[in-house]
Motif scaffolding. Structure first.
Motif, short mmCIF file in Angstrom:
data_model
loop_
_atom_site.label_atom_id
_atom_site.label_comp_id
_atom_site.label_asym_id
_atom_site.label_seq_id
_atom_site.Cartn_x
_atom_site.Cartn_y
_atom_site.Cartn_z
N VAL A 67 0.86 -1.18 0.00
CA VAL A 67 0.00 0.00 0.00
C VAL A 67 0.89 1.23 0.00
O VAL A 67 1.78 1.37 0.85
N THR A 68 0.65 2.11 -0.97
CA THR A 68 1.43 3.34 -1.10
C THR A 68 0.50 4.54 -1.24
O THR A 68 -0.66 4.39 -1.63
N ASP A 69 1.02 5.72 -0.96
CA ASP A 69 0.25 6.95 -1.18
C ASP A 69 0.51 7.43 -2.62
O ASP A 69 1.28 6.80 -3.35
N PRO A 70 -0.13 8.52 -3.04
CA PRO A 70 0.04 8.98 -4.42
C PRO A 70 1.48 9.32 -4.81
O PRO A 70 1.83 9.29 -5.99
N THR A 71 2.34 9.60 -3.82
CA THR A 71 3.74 9.91 -4.14
C THR A 71 4.60 8.66 -4.22
O THR A 71 5.77 8.74 -4.56
N GLY A 72 4.02 7.51 -3.86
CA GLY A 72 4.77 6.25 -3.88
C GLY A 72 5.34 5.86 -2.54
O GLY A 72 5.95 4.79 -2.41
N ALA A 73 5.13 6.69 -1.51
CA ALA A 73 5.61 6.35 -0.17
C ALA A 73 4.74 5.24 0.41
O ALA A 73 3.51 5.24 0.23
N VAL A 74 5.35 4.28 1.10
CA VAL A 74 4.60 3.17 1.67
C VAL A 74 3.78 3.64 2.87
O VAL A 74 4.15 4.59 3.56
N ILE A 75 2.67 2.96 3.10
CA ILE A 75 1.79 3.29 4.21
C ILE A 75 1.74 2.11 5.17
O ILE A 75 1.16 1.07 4.86
N ALA A 76 2.39 2.27 6.30
CA ALA A 76 2.37 1.24 7.35
C ALA A 76 1.09 1.40 8.16
O ALA A 76 0.57 2.50 8.32
N GLY A 77 0.58 0.28 8.66
CA GLY A 77 -0.58 0.32 9.53
C GLY A 77 -1.91 0.53 8.83
O GLY A 77 -2.91 0.84 9.48
N ALA A 78 -1.93 0.35 7.51
CA ALA A 78 -3.19 0.48 6.78
C ALA A 78 -4.01 -0.80 6.97
O ALA A 78 -3.46 -1.90 7.01
N ASN A 79 -5.31 -0.64 7.10
CA ASN A 79 -6.21 -1.79 7.24
C ASN A 79 -6.63 -2.25 5.84
O ASN A 79 -7.15 -1.46 5.06
N VAL A 80 -6.41 -3.51 5.56
CA VAL A 80 -6.76 -4.09 4.27
C VAL A 80 -7.85 -5.14 4.52
O VAL A 80 -7.64 -6.07 5.29
N THR A 81 -8.99 -4.96 3.86
CA THR A 81 -10.09 -5.92 3.97
C THR A 81 -10.28 -6.58 2.62
O THR A 81 -10.51 -5.90 1.62
N ILE A 82 -10.15 -7.90 2.60
CA ILE A 82 -10.26 -8.68 1.38
C ILE A 82 -11.54 -9.51 1.50
O ILE A 82 -11.64 -10.37 2.37
N THR B 49 6.84 -1.84 6.11
CA THR B 49 7.23 -1.55 4.72
C THR B 49 6.01 -1.44 3.80
O THR B 49 6.15 -1.45 2.58
N GLY B 50 4.80 -1.37 4.40
CA GLY B 50 3.58 -1.20 3.63
C GLY B 50 3.06 -2.47 2.98
O GLY B 50 2.11 -2.43 2.21
N ASN B 51 3.67 -3.60 3.31
CA ASN B 51 3.28 -4.88 2.70
C ASN B 51 2.21 -5.59 3.52
O ASN B 51 2.16 -5.47 4.74
N TYR B 52 1.38 -6.37 2.81
CA TYR B 52 0.39 -7.22 3.46
C TYR B 52 0.31 -8.53 2.70
O TYR B 52 0.67 -8.61 1.52
N THR B 53 -0.16 -9.56 3.38
CA THR B 53 -0.34 -10.88 2.77
C THR B 53 -1.57 -11.53 3.39
O THR B 53 -1.73 -11.54 4.60
N ALA B 54 -2.41 -12.10 2.52
CA ALA B 54 -3.58 -12.86 2.96
C ALA B 54 -3.50 -14.23 2.29
O ALA B 54 -3.98 -14.40 1.17
N PRO B 55 -2.88 -15.20 2.97
CA PRO B 55 -2.77 -16.54 2.38
C PRO B 55 -4.02 -17.38 2.63
O PRO B 55 -4.91 -16.98 3.39
N PHE B 56 -4.06 -18.55 2.02
CA PHE B 56 -5.10 -19.55 2.24
C PHE B 56 -6.50 -19.03 1.93
O PHE B 56 -7.45 -19.27 2.67
N LEU B 57 -6.63 -18.30 0.82
CA LEU B 57 -7.93 -17.83 0.37
C LEU B 57 -8.51 -18.82 -0.63
O LEU B 57 -7.79 -19.35 -1.48
N VAL B 58 -9.80 -19.03 -0.56
CA VAL B 58 -10.50 -19.90 -1.50
C VAL B 58 -10.53 -19.19 -2.86
O VAL B 58 -10.78 -17.99 -2.92
#
Length: 103
Positions: free
Chosen positions: A32-47, A63-72
């Motif tokens: 997850v990054t902002d419009p300037t390309g800077a990473v956003i830590a602590g963002a909530n991602v709902t899949i 580092t702005g990364n997230y992972t959601a494994p084991f999805l159907v």
């Protein structure tokens, strides 16, 4: 007794005939990054699985990364929010068996 043995043998044959399934999941991951390309830590991602409406929530790391494994496998909507930023949604992300989709 022979009938009982035949019944037990048929049960074992039926179990043996069931195909073994390998990995039947996929993974959605991204940064997850902002419009300037800077990473956003602590963002909530709902899949959310579009077909079942089941949601998985994860939070981006330092580092702005997230992972959601084991999805159907199926279609998913990915929604990201963080105070101070405009929320973003990616709709209809198709996830296949054994796939890793980067958003």
């Amino acid at each position: 007794m022979p009938v009982a043995r035949l019944g037990v043998a048929l049960v074992f044959l039926a179990i043996a005939a069931i195909p073994l399934q390998g990995q039947t999941f996929g993974e959605i991951t991204g940064t997850v990054t902002d419009p300037t390309g800077a990473v956003i830590a602590g963002a909530n991602v709902t899949i959310t699985n579009v077909g079942t409406n089941q949601a998985r929530r994860v939070v981006t790391n330092d580092t702005g990364n997230y992972t959601a494994p084991f999805l159907v496998p199926g279609a998913y909507d990915v929604y990201v929010e963080r105070p101070g930023f405009r929320p973003a949604t990616r709709k209809g992300v198709e996830l296949q068996v054994n796939a890793v989709v980067r958003i």
